[in-house]
Design a protein around this motif. Structure first.
Motif, short mmCIF file in Angstrom:
data_model
loop_
_atom_site.label_atom_id
_atom_site.label_comp_id
_atom_site.label_asym_id
_atom_site.label_seq_id
_atom_site.Cartn_x
_atom_site.Cartn_y
_atom_site.Cartn_z
N LYS A 48 66.28 61.64 -29.84
CA LYS A 48 67.62 61.65 -29.26
C LYS A 48 68.13 63.08 -29.10
O LYS A 48 68.77 63.41 -28.11
CB LYS A 48 68.58 60.85 -30.13
CG LYS A 48 68.37 59.36 -30.01
CD LYS A 48 69.36 58.60 -30.87
CE LYS A 48 69.11 57.12 -30.78
NZ LYS A 48 70.03 56.35 -31.64
N GLU A 49 67.84 63.95 -30.09
CA GLU A 49 68.27 65.35 -30.00
C GLU A 49 67.52 66.08 -28.88
O GLU A 49 68.08 66.94 -28.22
CB GLU A 49 68.05 66.06 -31.33
CG GLU A 49 69.01 65.61 -32.41
CD GLU A 49 68.68 66.21 -33.76
OE1 GLU A 49 67.65 66.92 -33.89
OE2 GLU A 49 69.45 65.95 -34.70
N ASP A 50 66.25 65.73 -28.68
CA ASP A 50 65.49 66.34 -27.60
C ASP A 50 66.03 65.91 -26.23
O ASP A 50 66.05 66.70 -25.30
CB ASP A 50 64.01 65.97 -27.69
CG ASP A 50 63.31 66.68 -28.83
OD1 ASP A 50 63.88 67.65 -29.36
OD2 ASP A 50 62.20 66.24 -29.19
N ASP A 51 66.45 64.68 -26.12
CA ASP A 51 66.97 64.17 -24.87
C ASP A 51 68.35 64.74 -24.55
O ASP A 51 68.68 64.95 -23.39
CB ASP A 51 67.05 62.65 -24.88
CG ASP A 51 65.67 62.01 -24.81
OD1 ASP A 51 64.72 62.72 -24.45
OD2 ASP A 51 65.57 60.81 -25.12
N ALA A 52 69.18 64.99 -25.55
CA ALA A 52 70.55 65.46 -25.32
C ALA A 52 70.58 66.83 -24.64
O ALA A 52 71.26 66.99 -23.64
CB ALA A 52 71.32 65.49 -26.64
N PRO A 53 69.86 67.88 -25.10
CA PRO A 53 69.91 69.17 -24.40
C PRO A 53 69.32 69.09 -23.00
O PRO A 53 69.79 69.75 -22.10
CB PRO A 53 69.08 70.11 -25.27
CG PRO A 53 69.10 69.50 -26.62
CD PRO A 53 69.19 68.02 -26.38
N ALA A 54 68.31 68.26 -22.80
CA ALA A 54 67.72 68.13 -21.47
C ALA A 54 68.73 67.55 -20.50
O ALA A 54 68.81 67.95 -19.35
CB ALA A 54 66.47 67.25 -21.53
N GLY A 55 69.56 66.63 -20.95
CA GLY A 55 70.60 66.05 -20.10
C GLY A 55 71.68 67.06 -19.80
O GLY A 55 72.23 67.10 -18.70
N PRO A 65 72.03 76.51 -26.10
CA PRO A 65 72.41 76.14 -27.47
C PRO A 65 71.90 77.17 -28.47
O PRO A 65 70.83 77.74 -28.30
CB PRO A 65 71.75 74.78 -27.68
CG PRO A 65 70.66 74.72 -26.67
CD PRO A 65 71.11 75.58 -25.51
N ALA A 66 72.67 77.41 -29.54
CA ALA A 66 72.31 78.41 -30.54
C ALA A 66 71.15 77.94 -31.41
O ALA A 66 70.47 78.75 -32.01
CB ALA A 66 73.52 78.72 -31.42
N THR A 67 70.90 76.63 -31.46
CA THR A 67 69.83 76.11 -32.31
C THR A 67 68.45 76.45 -31.77
O THR A 67 67.50 76.46 -32.51
CB THR A 67 69.96 74.59 -32.48
OG1 THR A 67 69.91 74.00 -31.17
CG2 THR A 67 71.25 74.22 -33.18
N GLY A 68 68.34 76.78 -30.51
CA GLY A 68 67.05 77.07 -29.93
C GLY A 68 66.61 78.51 -30.15
O GLY A 68 65.49 78.87 -29.89
N SER A 69 67.48 79.38 -30.62
CA SER A 69 67.12 80.78 -30.82
C SER A 69 66.28 80.95 -32.08
O SER A 69 66.26 80.11 -32.95
CB SER A 69 68.38 81.63 -30.89
OG SER A 69 69.09 81.34 -32.07
N THR A 70 65.63 82.10 -32.20
CA THR A 70 64.79 82.37 -33.37
C THR A 70 65.57 83.04 -34.49
O THR A 70 65.05 83.22 -35.56
CB THR A 70 63.60 83.27 -32.98
OG1 THR A 70 64.12 84.47 -32.40
CG2 THR A 70 62.69 82.55 -32.00
N ALA A 71 66.82 83.41 -34.27
CA ALA A 71 67.62 84.09 -35.30
C ALA A 71 67.81 83.24 -36.55
O ALA A 71 67.64 83.75 -37.65
CB ALA A 71 68.95 84.54 -34.73
#
Length: 87
Positions: A48-55, A65-71
């Protein structure tokens, strides 16, 4: 038909399960069922989390989104290396 697992039917099913698996194996069986359900729930949440950013990106959102960064991944080891706090 809707009242299949009530009264004596439930007791008969439980006795058959007890006879098939034995009393010693039932706790291990229940534990593995619980772990399987937990893994399944986690995978469904991840999907569900993978589908939400794609939408969101398909709708034309420009902010990443900040969650995708490597920081945040770089910050986690430093938190683990810190000495424990005293109470």
């Amino acid at each position: 038909m809707g009242n299949l697992f009530a009264g004596p039917h439930l007791w008969i099913i439980l006795i058959i399960i007890l006879l098939l698996f034995g009393a010693a194996k039932l706790p291990a069986l229940a534990k593995s069922l619980g772990q399987s359900a937990r893994v399944f729930k986690g995978e469904m949440k991840a999907m569900k989390e993978d589908d939400a950013p794609a939408g969101d990106t398909a709708a034309g959102a420009t902010d990443a989104p900040a969650t995708g960064s490597t920081a945040p991944a770089a910050e986690k080891p430093s938190e683990q290396d810190a000495p424990p706090r005293s109470a």
